[in-house]
Enzyme design. Structure first.
Site, PDB file in Angstrom:
ATOM      1  CB  ILE A 623      -1.148   0.005   1.052  1.00 24.15           C
ATOM      2  CG1 ILE A 623      -1.826  -1.110   0.840  1.00 24.15           C
ATOM      3  CG2 ILE A 623      -2.018   0.560   1.287  1.00 24.15           C
ATOM      4  CD1 ILE A 623      -2.653  -1.063  -0.187  1.00 24.15           C
ATOM      5  N   PRO A 626      -1.508   4.764   3.301  1.00 26.75           N
ATOM      6  CG  PRO A 626      -0.454   3.999   4.605  1.00 26.75           C
ATOM      7  CD  PRO A 626      -0.635   4.815   3.544  1.00 26.75           C
ATOM      8  CD  GLU A 699     -11.134  -1.330 -11.137  1.00 29.01           C
ATOM      9  OE1 GLU A 699     -11.863  -1.385 -11.418  1.00 29.01           O
ATOM     10  OE2 GLU A 699     -10.130  -0.752 -11.215  1.00 29.01           O
TER      11      GLU A 699
END
Lengths: 732, 325
Positions: A623, A626, A699
């Site tokens: 990531i 964050p 997505e």
């Protein structure tokens, strides 16, 4: 070469363009200050199928300020070359605006009014009288005949199901959803000596909009320049160059002036694409212990009469669970509608809804916990390809989610918990989305003042791409974030893939990383060869950079700043083009995963479903930021609430009219519908996926939300609703 | 939007004089301007009355309230007297529209609010209300949000106002003024069912202006409230709503006022429900018994049959919320 320390990556930095956006200074497509602009307003068809018999523009042209009306009656013939390879246009013959008298769907542009003011153009558009030869349109998915299907066969599912101890035969209906970004689609087009410039809302400046306009007008792509620095949301609606963009360009050519065309909210319901409606029959066979034996998928989805739109609705049924026998039949159904397109989590949102609701039904049928059922069907390798997984931590997502959410306290009996007028229930679902990567380039330049500029043609529709790319570049160059500027959204910049399908960070992020790496290496080489540099004579692979200074990894005291190095050597800048090229053949199965937990309260007397809390636990690789990731996840969850409970584009099948083309009647969740949403991203990275270890999150965060809600509604009430959205009438 | 003349007036007399020459009054404009943008409304002249002195909320001598026609929805909802004495009004207002709209929209305009029927707002659709004689696309079309009560062959559109439902329950009176003098009309007479002339929605005469809405006093002590049932929790019109006021003394319901919204072509006063309540002891059985007749006479359409049950249940629920001891 020594590895750069992570300083910016992994930190919750605020958006680099946040201030610009909240102060209203960001330039969205219609905001560009282009001189002497002509305003264009589309006139759309008021029939669902037929032919235009006449267009009377006399009254419109008499209005003060009106410059003219273009339609098929007076528009020039345009080249409209065939769809180029690699275009996002689906197979078929794309809509050729104003090239003939055919009407293919309700709302099709039939004319455009051009005027000196927006007000004059809008009013004159009402004065254009169009008459038609009307035919009855076919718009009803449930009664229309499908095209030749695409099939997938693994084993003999039919035979496998026959003796299966547990069999389910379930049919689901999923409504058409529209993207409904805040910013409407808008285009400003201007010709300068045969070269076309278009300021556009587009997620794909290059092979999307640039190439499409080149083929429509018979131009070299070198003569089409697309600019799209800011996008006010899109969710896929701007992945394709829609007909109105060609209209704006045509009108600009005909008037010899810049033309601005902003679509009305109403026009977004037929002027751009949408997530198609589905009818999805799923037959499952399983052992009494829950292990799947086989699955038969019969999938029907709407498309237009002139293009065959398909999406990856077959993939989840092939790979999400160990299923020995799978038979899928995917049939598009041509209707008199405009062509659907990709919408956040395309295909997967729909397929995973069906799979994950069906698994919940199976768990209830055989009386085991739905999380346990999923664990019993966890594959060891990708069931479709046989490839090993790069990383697949779905079960870990469920385990952590169950602990955080408090799943163990759940009474599995539907309807067992009440809170005042509400029946309370909880549900889970898995989420999955393919980690796709595409070739990308990025130019990286460090200047003698110690700052850097990154250039790449990708756009940023809102997830924070510019911010995340800044973080990647800053760390690899060893600069502070505020010394790095990212330029996006221009077809003159190095080529980038469409800003969609969760590919941007994996692809463009990796290209930026590569470019920054090359620049830092050339800076290190310059330094070690420079007798005046404190790094002279060192091994360049021992050099790292932090805070704008190159230094030895093991001895920060031997250092040299970019600024000093470049100035001393008379270099205005150092630059490199970063590349990312995905492997020609995949050796791993790569997907992002998630486990979604939802608690709903259902006032069953009044039919009201309210989300009480939601948790998503995601395995999405590294990531980068964050804060942005959480924001993405919350947005995806809200989108999922819409799909589950509210969103439904309604067609009047008598004439093909969309009856709710506005945000008062097409319902999206409002703040009051959205409780506390929590997203947890598992710490980790996927080094098989790409050099920066990301799997993409845009997505996967909208996938699995709707089935988790539907499963919670079942648990609350004992009522299984297999059509989306689940509305009041289904609950009372 | 069709070009129009705009005239701002500073007095009631000037407003009436301007209206006599032709034109439409505009106050908050939250409904009218939207419809003008779609060219559903095409006034040649707008007479802006926002500078008129009709922004007061005053107690009447008889213990009721008079709300000036230009009081905004936000101001009325926040008014301490309304909040204390008529929670069903403040609740109906606060459940309407959005904060931004409530800051602009006025009480007088709210009562005149036009239907949300999608075909009414779509110029290419048949609509007897917008284009008399063109037909009703909704009756055989998509009619999930449409009326089940008070409909006609010509029109099935609901009246969208929440406030008007509360006002109907309260027997509110519309104060009107025109060049020929002033008059008062009960709101239930003021708003007109479509019948064979759905283009006529209210009893306003030409060049007549709403000056105030008067709410009579209720028997005391009274409890009241408004329940709005809809798909999402804010910013949506009602699928069904119930305005309820109950005056209870010595454990017995002495007076009841009940009206429903989202289901009728006009705010739907439920006298039969009220009759079942008066003299009764508050109980779950009473609420159910009274609400049973809430949808009597309903004529559901293809997509709104669920409203029949929903209306009964909404009324029952709100009776309980207001009436449970």
């Amino acid at each position: 070469m020594s590895t750069q320390p992570e300083v910016a990556v992994g930190r919750p930095h605020e958006r680099v363009d946040g201030r610009l956006k909240v102060t209203g200074r960001a330039t969205y497509a219609a905001d560009h200050a282009i001189d002497d602009v002509v305003f264009a307003v589309l006139v759309d068809s008021s029939i669902g199928r037929g032919r235009i018999s006449s267009i009377d523009t006399a009254a419109a042209e008499e209005e003060p300020g009106v410059l003219g009306v273009l339609g098929h009656h007076n528009a020039p013939t345009l080249p409209y070359e065939d769809n180029a390879d690699g275009s996002y246009n689906p197979p078929g013959r794309r809509l050729r605006v104003f090239q003939d008298d055919q009407v293919h769907f309700f709302g099709q542009p039939v004319a455009v009014v051009l005027a000196e003011s927006l007000e004059a153009a809008q009013h004159a558009a009402h004065l254009v009288e169009v008459t038609y030869h009307v035919e009855r349109p076919s718009t009803d998915l449930s009664t229309a005949i499908g095209a030749e299907p695409v099939t997938y066969v693994r084993g003999d599912a039919e035979a496998a199901l026959d003796p299966a101890p547990v069999r389910l035969d379930l049919t689901y209906g999923l409504a058409r959803n529209h993207h409904n970004p805040m910013e409407p689609h808008a285009t400003i087009a201007r010709w300068d000596r045969g070269r076309l410039t278009v300021w556009d809302k587009t997620q794909w400046v290059g092979d999307g909009t640039q190439r499409e306009l080149a083929t429509v007008f018979g131009l070299s792509t070198d003569d089409v320049h697309i600019v799209s620095p800011c996008i006010g949301g899109a969710f896929g609606s701007a992945l394709r160059c829609w007909p109105h963009v060609a209209v704006a360009a045509l009108a600009a050519r005909e008037t010899g002036r810049a033309v601005k065309l902003v679509m009305a909210r109403r026009q977004l319901y037929f002027g751009v694409g949408y997530r198609p409606a589905y009818e999805y029959r799923l037959r499952l066979g399983a052992h009494r212990d829950g292990r799947l034996i086989g699955a038969l998928h019969d999938i029907r989805a709407e498309t237009s009469s002139y293009e065959t739109f398909t999406e990856e609705v077959m993939v989840p049924g092939q790979m999400l669970y160990r299923t020995p026998a799978v038979h899928q039949v995917y049939r598009t159904v041509p209707l008199d509608v405009n062509t659907p397109t990709y919408m956040r989590g395309p295909g997967y949102v729909s397929a995973v809804h069906v799979l994950e609701t069906a698994l919940d039904e199976l768990a209830h049928e055989i009386g085991i916990d739905p999380i346990e059922l999923r664990a019993r069907n966890e594959p060891v390798a990708d069931p479709a390809t046989g490839l090993p997984f790069s990383t697949r931590r779905l079960q870990e997502c469920f385990t952590i989610g169950a602990r955080v959410f408090g799943w163990a306290d759940r009474d599995p009996e539907p309807g067992s918990t009440r809170d005042g007028d509400q029946l309370v229930g909880t549900g889970v679902a898995a989420a999955v989305y393919n980690t796709a990567r595409t070739g990308a380039r990025a130019a990286v330049r460090v200047r003698a003042d110690g700052t850097a500029v990154i250039q790449t043609a990708t756009t940023d529709m809102g997830p924070g791409t510019a911010t995340a790319l800044t973080q990647v570049a800053a760390d690899e160059l060893g600069l502070d974030m505020h010394d790095v500027t990212v330029h996006l959204g221009d077809s003159d910049l190095p080529q980038a893939p469409p800003h969609g399908a969760s590919t941007t960070m994996a692809s463009v992020g990796s290209a930026v990383h590569d470019g920054a790496h090359r620049v830092r290496r050339s800076a290190a080489e310059l330094a070690v060869g420079d007798p005046c540099s404190p790094l002279h004579g060192a091994d360049p692979t021992d050099v790292v950079a932090t805070g704008g200074r190159l230094h030895l990894a093991r001895d920060p005291r031997r250092n040299d700043s970019y600024q000093a190095l470049l100035t001393r050597n008379g270099r205005a800048w150092l630059e490199a083009t970063g590349l990312y090229t995905p492997p020609a053949e995949e050796t791993r199965s790569m997907h992002a995963y998630g486990a979604i937990f939802v608690e709903v309260g259902v006032d069953h007397r009044l039919g009201l479903i309210r989300i009480r809390r939601m948790l998503g636990v995601y395995d999405a690789g590294r990531i980068i930021n964050p804060r942005l990731a959480e924001s993405q996840a919350i947005g995806g969850m809200v989108g999922g609430i819409g799909t589950a409970l509210l969103e439904h584009t309604v067609t009047d099948h008598r004439d093909g009219r969309i009856v709710n083309p506005n945000l008062a009647d097409y319902l999206v969740p409002v703040n009051a519908d959205v409780p506390n949403l929590t997203a947890i991203f598992l710490d980790g990275r996927d080094d098989h996926a790409d050099p920066i270890g990301v799997k993409g999150i845009g997505e996967v965060v909208q996938i699995g939300i709707a089935p988790a809600i539907a499963n919670a509604v079942f648990h609350a009430t004992g009522r299984r609703v297999r059509t989306l959205p689940i509305t009041i009438e289904a609950m009372i | 939007m069709q070009p129009f003349d705009y005239l701002k007036v500073g007095s009631q007399a000037a407003a009436l004089e301007a209206a006599r020459r032709g034109g439409r009054f505009i106050a908050g404009g939250t409904c009218l301007v939207d419809l003008m943008r779609e060219e559903v409304e095409r006034p040649a002249t707008l007479i802006d009355i926002s500078a008129l002195q009709m922004r007061e909320i005053v107690a009447t001598g008889r213990g009721g309230l008079r709300i000036g026609a230009l009081v905004t929805m936000a101001a009325a909802a926040a008014d301490p007297h309304i909040r204390t004495s008529y929670p069903l009004i403040s609740e109906a207002l606060e459940l309407s529209a959005s904060a931004q709209l409530r800051n602009m929209a006025t009480i007088g305009g709210n009562v005149l609010q036009r239907t949300r029927c999608t075909y009414f707002r779509d110029l290419s659709a048949a609509c007897n209300k917008r284009a008399p004689g063109s037909g009703c696309a909704a009756r055989e079309g998509y009619n999930r949000s449409h009326a089940i009560l008070g409909t006609s062959a010509e029109c099935v559109a609901t009246h969208p106002s929440d406030l008007a439902v509360a006002l109907a329950a309260l027997d509110a009176v519309i104060h009107l003024v025109s060049g020929s003098g002033s008059r008062r009309v009960a709101i239930t007479d003021f708003l007109i069912r479509p019948g064979s002339a759905p283009e006529r929605e209210h009893a306003l005469r030409d060049a007549e202006l709403i000056t105030a809405v008067e709410v009579p006093a209720l028997p005391r002590p009274v409890r009241s409230g408004y329940l709005k049932v809809r798909d999402r929790q804010s910013y949506e019109f009602a699928l069904a709503s119930a305005a309820v006021a109950l005056a209870t003394r010595d454990g017995v319901i002495r007076a009841a006022r009940v009206a429903a919204g989202g289901v009728g072509t006009v705010p739907w006063r439920l006298h039969a429900v009220e009759q079942r309540l008066v003299g009764g002891w508050p109980s779950a059985q009473l609420w159910r018994f009274a609400a049973e007749c809430a949808a009597d006479g309903a004529e559901p359409l293809r997509h709104n049959a669920f409203k029949v049950d929903l209306l009964r249940r909404t009324v029952e629920r709100q009776l309980r919320i207001v009436g449970q001891p």
